[in-house]
Design a protein around this motif. Sequence first.
Motif, PDB file in Angstrom:
ATOM      1  N   VAL A  62       0.829  -1.206   0.000  1.00 45.31           N
ATOM      2  CA  VAL A  62       0.000   0.000   0.000  1.00 45.31           C
ATOM      3  C   VAL A  62       0.864   1.256   0.000  1.00 45.31           C
ATOM      4  O   VAL A  62       0.525   2.256  -0.643  1.00 45.31           O
ATOM      5  CB  VAL A  62      -0.964  -0.017   1.204  1.00 45.31           C
ATOM      6  CG1 VAL A  62      -1.723   1.304   1.307  1.00 45.31           C
ATOM      7  CG2 VAL A  62      -1.944  -1.169   1.077  1.00 45.31           C
ATOM      8  N   ILE A  63       1.998   1.226   0.704  1.00 44.81           N
ATOM      9  CA  ILE A  63       2.821   2.437   0.839  1.00 44.81           C
ATOM     10  C   ILE A  63       3.858   2.562  -0.268  1.00 44.81           C
ATOM     11  O   ILE A  63       4.105   3.660  -0.785  1.00 44.81           O
ATOM     12  CB  ILE A  63       3.498   2.455   2.220  1.00 44.81           C
ATOM     13  CG1 ILE A  63       2.433   2.598   3.316  1.00 44.81           C
ATOM     14  CG2 ILE A  63       4.512   3.588   2.322  1.00 44.81           C
ATOM     15  CD1 ILE A  63       2.983   2.567   4.721  1.00 44.81           C
ATOM     16  N   PHE A  64       4.472   1.450  -0.682  1.00 42.42           N
ATOM     17  CA  PHE A  64       5.576   1.530  -1.638  1.00 42.42           C
ATOM     18  C   PHE A  64       5.163   1.204  -3.076  1.00 42.42           C
ATOM     19  O   PHE A  64       5.643   1.834  -4.021  1.00 42.42           O
ATOM     20  CB  PHE A  64       6.703   0.583  -1.221  1.00 42.42           C
ATOM     21  CG  PHE A  64       7.516   1.074  -0.066  1.00 42.42           C
ATOM     22  CD1 PHE A  64       8.529   2.002  -0.237  1.00 42.42           C
ATOM     23  CD2 PHE A  64       7.250   0.632   1.220  1.00 42.42           C
ATOM     24  CE1 PHE A  64       9.268   2.465   0.833  1.00 42.42           C
ATOM     25  CE2 PHE A  64       7.988   1.089   2.301  1.00 42.42           C
ATOM     26  CZ  PHE A  64       8.995   2.005   2.107  1.00 42.42           C
ATOM     27  N   ILE A  65       4.299   0.190  -3.269  1.00 45.99           N
ATOM     28  CA  ILE A  65       4.015  -0.294  -4.617  1.00 45.99           C
ATOM     29  C   ILE A  65       2.791   0.380  -5.229  1.00 45.99           C
ATOM     30  O   ILE A  65       2.823   0.815  -6.380  1.00 45.99           O
ATOM     31  CB  ILE A  65       3.832  -1.831  -4.603  1.00 45.99           C
ATOM     32  CG1 ILE A  65       5.141  -2.494  -4.168  1.00 45.99           C
ATOM     33  CG2 ILE A  65       3.407  -2.344  -5.966  1.00 45.99           C
ATOM     34  CD1 ILE A  65       5.083  -3.995  -4.095  1.00 45.99           C
ATOM     35  N   LEU A  66       1.705   0.479  -4.459  1.00 48.35           N
ATOM     36  CA  LEU A  66       0.477   1.065  -5.003  1.00 48.35           C
ATOM     37  C   LEU A  66       0.664   2.499  -5.495  1.00 48.35           C
ATOM     38  O   LEU A  66       0.137   2.862  -6.547  1.00 48.35           O
ATOM     39  CB  LEU A  66      -0.627   0.999  -3.943  1.00 48.35           C
ATOM     40  CG  LEU A  66      -2.037   1.360  -4.415  1.00 48.35           C
ATOM     41  CD1 LEU A  66      -2.531   0.351  -5.445  1.00 48.35           C
ATOM     42  CD2 LEU A  66      -2.996   1.421  -3.238  1.00 48.35           C
ATOM     43  N   PRO A  67       1.428   3.363  -4.804  1.00 45.67           N
ATOM     44  CA  PRO A  67       1.594   4.745  -5.296  1.00 45.67           C
ATOM     45  C   PRO A  67       2.660   4.924  -6.367  1.00 45.67           C
ATOM     46  O   PRO A  67       3.003   6.065  -6.694  1.00 45.67           O
ATOM     47  CB  PRO A  67       1.992   5.522  -4.022  1.00 45.67           C
ATOM     48  CG  PRO A  67       1.816   4.590  -2.886  1.00 45.67           C
ATOM     49  CD  PRO A  67       1.949   3.231  -3.444  1.00 45.67           C
ATOM     50  N   VAL A  68       3.220   3.813  -6.893  1.00 42.81           N
ATOM     51  CA  VAL A  68       4.290   3.944  -7.886  1.00 42.81           C
ATOM     52  C   VAL A  68       3.832   4.779  -9.069  1.00 42.81           C
ATOM     53  O   VAL A  68       4.495   5.743  -9.478  1.00 42.81           O
ATOM     54  CB  VAL A  68       4.771   2.550  -8.347  1.00 42.81           C
ATOM     55  CG1 VAL A  68       5.590   2.660  -9.624  1.00 42.81           C
ATOM     56  CG2 VAL A  68       5.614   1.897  -7.264  1.00 42.81           C
ATOM     57  N   ASN A  69       2.685   4.415  -9.651  1.00 40.07           N
ATOM     58  CA  ASN A  69       2.192   5.172 -10.803  1.00 40.07           C
ATOM     59  C   ASN A  69       1.908   6.622 -10.457  1.00 40.07           C
ATOM     60  O   ASN A  69       2.229   7.535 -11.224  1.00 40.07           O
ATOM     61  CB  ASN A  69       0.914   4.517 -11.346  1.00 40.07           C
ATOM     62  CG  ASN A  69       1.232   3.353 -12.268  1.00 40.07           C
ATOM     63  OD1 ASN A  69       2.337   3.223 -12.771  1.00 40.07           O
ATOM     64  ND2 ASN A  69       0.260   2.495 -12.473  1.00 40.07           N
ATOM     65  N   LEU A 103       6.949  10.713 -16.253  1.00 39.89           N
ATOM     66  CA  LEU A 103       6.833  10.064 -17.552  1.00 39.89           C
ATOM     67  C   LEU A 103       6.040  10.891 -18.553  1.00 39.89           C
ATOM     68  O   LEU A 103       6.385  10.942 -19.739  1.00 39.89           O
ATOM     69  CB  LEU A 103       6.167   8.689 -17.380  1.00 39.89           C
ATOM     70  CG  LEU A 103       6.949   7.650 -16.574  1.00 39.89           C
ATOM     71  CD1 LEU A 103       6.140   6.373 -16.453  1.00 39.89           C
ATOM     72  CD2 LEU A 103       8.288   7.352 -17.229  1.00 39.89           C
ATOM     73  N   TYR A 104       4.987  11.538 -18.087  1.00 43.14           N
ATOM     74  CA  TYR A 104       4.069  12.193 -19.012  1.00 43.14           C
ATOM     75  C   TYR A 104       4.237  13.705 -19.091  1.00 43.14           C
ATOM     76  O   TYR A 104       3.608  14.350 -19.918  1.00 43.14           O
ATOM     77  CB  TYR A 104       2.621  11.871 -18.624  1.00 43.14           C
ATOM     78  CG  TYR A 104       2.269  10.419 -18.793  1.00 43.14           C
ATOM     79  CD1 TYR A 104       1.932   9.908 -20.039  1.00 43.14           C
ATOM     80  CD2 TYR A 104       2.291   9.552 -17.709  1.00 43.14           C
ATOM     81  CE1 TYR A 104       1.620   8.568 -20.197  1.00 43.14           C
ATOM     82  CE2 TYR A 104       1.972   8.208 -17.861  1.00 43.14           C
ATOM     83  CZ  TYR A 104       1.635   7.731 -19.111  1.00 43.14           C
ATOM     84  OH  TYR A 104       1.331   6.391 -19.265  1.00 43.14           O
ATOM     85  N   THR A 105       5.074  14.281 -18.228  1.00 40.61           N
ATOM     86  CA  THR A 105       5.238  15.739 -18.261  1.00 40.61           C
ATOM     87  C   THR A 105       6.700  16.152 -18.188  1.00 40.61           C
ATOM     88  O   THR A 105       7.227  16.808 -19.085  1.00 40.61           O
ATOM     89  CB  THR A 105       4.452  16.389 -17.103  1.00 40.61           C
ATOM     90  OG1 THR A 105       3.065  16.059 -17.243  1.00 40.61           O
ATOM     91  CG2 THR A 105       4.592  17.900 -17.135  1.00 40.61           C
TER      92      THR A 105
END
Length: 450
Positions: A362-369, A376-378
């Motif tokens: 929940v803390i490290f992997i879920l907020p990756v995106n 990546l997009y800006t």
Amino acid sequence: MEDNSISSIDENAFRNLQQLVELNLAYNRIVMIPSNVFQSVNNLSKLSVEDINMDNMDKNAFDVFPRLDFIYFKKFHYCMTYAPKVQKCRPTSDGMSSMSHLLDKPLLRAAVWTISCLTCLGNSLVLWGRFTAKDENRVLSIIIRNLAVSDMLMGIYLFIIAIEDARFRDNYKEVASIWMSSWPCILLGALAMTSSEVSMLILSFMSVERFILIAAPLKCHRAMTSQAAASSMIVIWIVGLIIALAPVIHWRSSTRFYGVNGMCFPLHIDDPYLIGWEYSAFIFLGLNLIGLMIIGYVYIAMFTSIWRTRRATPLSVGDSEFALRFFLIVLTDAACWVPIIALKILAMMKYPVPPDLHAWIVIFILPVNSAVNPLLYTFTTPKFRERLNEGWFGKVYSYMSRKHSRQDLQASATINKTVTNRNIVQPIWNKYDDDKRKTPPLLDFDDEKS
């Protein structure tokens, strides 16, 4: 009575056992314990109900034991829900929380503050840049804005978790049951679910829209208008809100879908078959898996199409950068969702998954995106770098470059001057050395004179 294949307990089973001090019902096949079965056992000091589900028990079922000192449950949140007044309750942690803290490990506390601040800051800069600067591609700008908002919600979710952890510090046991069953926890979980699903839907929509424009331009009669993009974003937000709020409405009599743990997020990894597990599996093993497959397929197809059209010419620097961005987009999406999907499948197959993995996910992997999408997009796009060079950063960089250039010129001038002086002085010293070599030694001159 441990491990005796007991399947049920009569309400009057312990009626005449008022002097009972220890009771062990662990590892039996008991499906449900009647709520009033322990009312006559007032002197009980030790109770073991390990490996028994107690989801249907009343919250005050164990308050009838004034002398109860030890109790052993199957799940950690049972201690918080059913026995907050018992001094020693096992298990003492679910890998995320403990009797004293919402976030038990110091590394988790530091990480939740850091990641939440980075996520909010990065997406705030994206929104600021997209709203203040004029962009020729209004469709992409609308999509990126909505993506930044959805990603920022994840940062807000983590920031609130960090605040609640600080508020409950050293006192979590007394407030855990109230917190997990409260509306703030439910709404916080719905906020994180909305952020997660809207972000996945927007990324999938953006991938398909780019694929139509890049890989199949002839099949697309006209490019998407800004109104169509805005309408699509509204539909995505409505779908994301429905996904997040549907379990709140369906299980309105229970808070266990979002209130299953202190972080209020229903991954259902530590307990894969808890209430609402079918809906959780539908979201993470259905919608998100399909979205990940769409993103991966579309970006691979786009890169293949671009490579085929340009294979006659050598790969330029721009093409290499384009390919690297494609690779990083697919990689970060996979890094976010593949571990979650894999662990959820393992949990549903009853494979022993370490309990502390839930907090790390929940803390490290879920907020990756949510944290990486701005990069990546800006931030890595050529237009952003061009605007950055035109803005105050570019001015500062130009000033520092000119300053270093002046220092280099001064140093070069000093070196040239030194070399010039050496060229002037060196012949004089060479002539002096030659004259000195021609003069006879002083001792010989004196001897001749005498």
